[in-house]
Design a protein around this motif. Structure first.
Motif, PDB file in Angstrom:
ATOM      1  N   ASP A 287       0.779  16.524  -2.317  1.00  0.00           N
ATOM      2  CA  ASP A 287      -0.132  16.031  -3.341  1.00  0.00           C
ATOM      3  C   ASP A 287      -1.596  16.004  -2.883  1.00  0.00           C
ATOM      4  O   ASP A 287      -2.490  15.725  -3.673  1.00  0.00           O
ATOM      5  CB  ASP A 287       0.291  14.643  -3.823  1.00  0.00           C
ATOM      6  CG  ASP A 287       0.349  13.605  -2.705  1.00  0.00           C
ATOM      7  OD1 ASP A 287      -0.104  13.885  -1.577  1.00  0.00           O
ATOM      8  OD2 ASP A 287       0.868  12.502  -2.975  1.00  0.00           O
ATOM      9  N   GLY A 288      -1.848  16.289  -1.614  1.00  0.00           N
ATOM     10  CA  GLY A 288      -3.221  16.286  -1.110  1.00  0.00           C
ATOM     11  C   GLY A 288      -3.801  14.903  -0.920  1.00  0.00           C
ATOM     12  O   GLY A 288      -4.993  14.746  -0.696  1.00  0.00           O
TER      13      GLY A 288
ATOM     14  N   PRO B 139     -12.479  20.423  -1.089  1.00  0.00           N
ATOM     15  CA  PRO B 139     -11.339  21.238  -1.507  1.00  0.00           C
ATOM     16  C   PRO B 139     -10.610  21.948  -0.354  1.00  0.00           C
ATOM     17  O   PRO B 139      -9.379  22.055  -0.377  1.00  0.00           O
ATOM     18  CB  PRO B 139     -11.955  22.259  -2.467  1.00  0.00           C
ATOM     19  CG  PRO B 139     -13.231  21.654  -2.923  1.00  0.00           C
ATOM     20  CD  PRO B 139     -13.701  20.786  -1.805  1.00  0.00           C
ATOM     21  N   ALA B 140     -11.339  22.425   0.625  1.00  0.00           N
ATOM     22  CA  ALA B 140     -10.697  23.113   1.754  1.00  0.00           C
ATOM     23  C   ALA B 140      -9.853  22.148   2.577  1.00  0.00           C
ATOM     24  O   ALA B 140      -8.744  22.494   3.007  1.00  0.00           O
ATOM     25  CB  ALA B 140     -11.740  23.794   2.638  1.00  0.00           C
TER      26      ALA B 140
ATOM     27  N   ALA C 257      -5.791  22.253   3.005  1.00  0.00           N
ATOM     28  CA  ALA C 257      -5.198  22.251   4.347  1.00  0.00           C
ATOM     29  C   ALA C 257      -4.229  21.085   4.502  1.00  0.00           C
ATOM     30  O   ALA C 257      -3.172  21.223   5.121  1.00  0.00           O
ATOM     31  CB  ALA C 257      -6.292  22.188   5.411  1.00  0.00           C
ATOM     32  N   LEU C 258      -4.571  19.929   3.934  1.00  0.00           N
ATOM     33  CA  LEU C 258      -3.677  18.773   3.982  1.00  0.00           C
ATOM     34  C   LEU C 258      -2.395  19.069   3.207  1.00  0.00           C
ATOM     35  O   LEU C 258      -1.298  18.739   3.668  1.00  0.00           O
ATOM     36  CB  LEU C 258      -4.362  17.520   3.437  1.00  0.00           C
ATOM     37  CG  LEU C 258      -3.501  16.262   3.377  1.00  0.00           C
ATOM     38  CD1 LEU C 258      -2.990  15.873   4.768  1.00  0.00           C
ATOM     39  CD2 LEU C 258      -4.276  15.110   2.759  1.00  0.00           C
ATOM     40  N   GLN C 259      -2.513  19.696   2.058  1.00  0.00           N
ATOM     41  CA  GLN C 259      -1.328  20.048   1.283  1.00  0.00           C
ATOM     42  C   GLN C 259      -0.428  21.002   2.072  1.00  0.00           C
ATOM     43  O   GLN C 259       0.796  20.874   2.039  1.00  0.00           O
ATOM     44  CB  GLN C 259      -1.729  20.674  -0.057  1.00  0.00           C
ATOM     45  CG  GLN C 259      -2.321  19.645  -1.008  1.00  0.00           C
ATOM     46  CD  GLN C 259      -2.917  20.267  -2.248  1.00  0.00           C
ATOM     47  OE1 GLN C 259      -3.693  21.213  -2.171  1.00  0.00           O
ATOM     48  NE2 GLN C 259      -2.556  19.729  -3.398  1.00  0.00           N
TER      49      GLN C 259
ATOM     50  N   GLY D  98      -1.620   9.333   2.717  1.00  0.00           N
ATOM     51  CA  GLY D  98      -1.064   7.988   2.653  1.00  0.00           C
ATOM     52  C   GLY D  98      -0.119   7.763   3.820  1.00  0.00           C
ATOM     53  O   GLY D  98      -0.011   8.602   4.721  1.00  0.00           O
ATOM     54  N   PRO D  99       0.576   6.627   3.820  1.00  0.00           N
ATOM     55  CA  PRO D  99       1.452   6.279   4.936  1.00  0.00           C
ATOM     56  C   PRO D  99       2.550   7.310   5.209  1.00  0.00           C
ATOM     57  O   PRO D  99       2.866   7.587   6.366  1.00  0.00           O
ATOM     58  CB  PRO D  99       2.062   4.936   4.530  1.00  0.00           C
ATOM     59  CG  PRO D  99       1.156   4.380   3.494  1.00  0.00           C
ATOM     60  CD  PRO D  99       0.520   5.550   2.818  1.00  0.00           C
ATOM     61  N   ALA D 100       3.153   7.878   4.166  1.00  0.00           N
ATOM     62  CA  ALA D 100       4.221   8.856   4.379  1.00  0.00           C
ATOM     63  C   ALA D 100       3.676  10.103   5.068  1.00  0.00           C
ATOM     64  O   ALA D 100       4.289  10.635   5.995  1.00  0.00           O
ATOM     65  CB  ALA D 100       4.882   9.224   3.055  1.00  0.00           C
ATOM     66  N   THR D 101       2.510  10.544   4.636  1.00  0.00           N
ATOM     67  CA  THR D 101       1.885  11.709   5.254  1.00  0.00           C
ATOM     68  C   THR D 101       1.508  11.409   6.697  1.00  0.00           C
ATOM     69  O   THR D 101       1.791  12.198   7.599  1.00  0.00           O
ATOM     70  CB  THR D 101       0.645  12.152   4.454  1.00  0.00           C
ATOM     71  OG1 THR D 101       1.070  12.572   3.147  1.00  0.00           O
ATOM     72  CG2 THR D 101      -0.089  13.285   5.130  1.00  0.00           C
ATOM     73  N   ARG D 102       0.894  10.277   6.913  1.00  0.00           N
ATOM     74  CA  ARG D 102       0.475   9.897   8.271  1.00  0.00           C
ATOM     75  C   ARG D 102       1.659   9.887   9.229  1.00  0.00           C
ATOM     76  O   ARG D 102       1.586  10.394  10.344  1.00  0.00           O
ATOM     77  CB  ARG D 102      -0.191   8.522   8.271  1.00  0.00           C
ATOM     78  CG  ARG D 102      -0.651   8.109   9.675  1.00  0.00           C
ATOM     79  CD  ARG D 102      -1.101   6.675   9.725  1.00  0.00           C
ATOM     80  NE  ARG D 102       0.059   5.822   9.511  1.00  0.00           N
ATOM     81  CZ  ARG D 102      -0.001   4.573   9.086  1.00  0.00           C
ATOM     82  NH1 ARG D 102      -1.153   4.019   8.829  1.00  0.00           N
ATOM     83  NH2 ARG D 102       1.089   3.862   8.929  1.00  0.00           N
TER      84      ARG D 102
END
Length: 90
Positions: free
Chosen positions: A57-58, A39-40, A44-46, A61-65
């Motif tokens: 969305d936590g 969860p932490a 942090a990713l969000q 994926g490719p867009a986040t990367r």
């Protein structure tokens, strides 16, 4: 940046460890770098997704990367570009 702690050396080769290191280094989070996507780490990713302008969305994926900054081994935050994973200074 590596502070010489045992946790850094124990976790340095896993993807989740890299993500956690990046979230701490580039986004000012204070999560354990233990290789566990709990969860932490998700929270942090969000946070990082919000800063990077992608859906919070936590889910990694490719867009986040592509949108996130990534910390190299010296603690310098870089953008990820290209299919071969080239890093460039941001």
């Amino acid at each position: 940046m590596n502070d010489g702690s045992d946790s850094y050396w124990q976790c340095q080769w896993g993807f989740v460890c890299d993500l956690q290191y990046t979230l701490n280094t580039c986004y000012g989070r204070s999560i354990a770098e233990d290789g566990s996507f709990g969860p932490a780490t998700k929270a942090a990713l969000q946070y990082a997704q919000g800063k990077a302008g992608v859906s919070k969305d936590g889910i990694f994926g490719p867009a986040t990367r592509s949108a996130m900054l990534w910390a190299n081994w010296q603690g310098v935050c870089l953008h990820y570009h290209g299919q071969k994973g080239h890093m460039i200074y941001s």
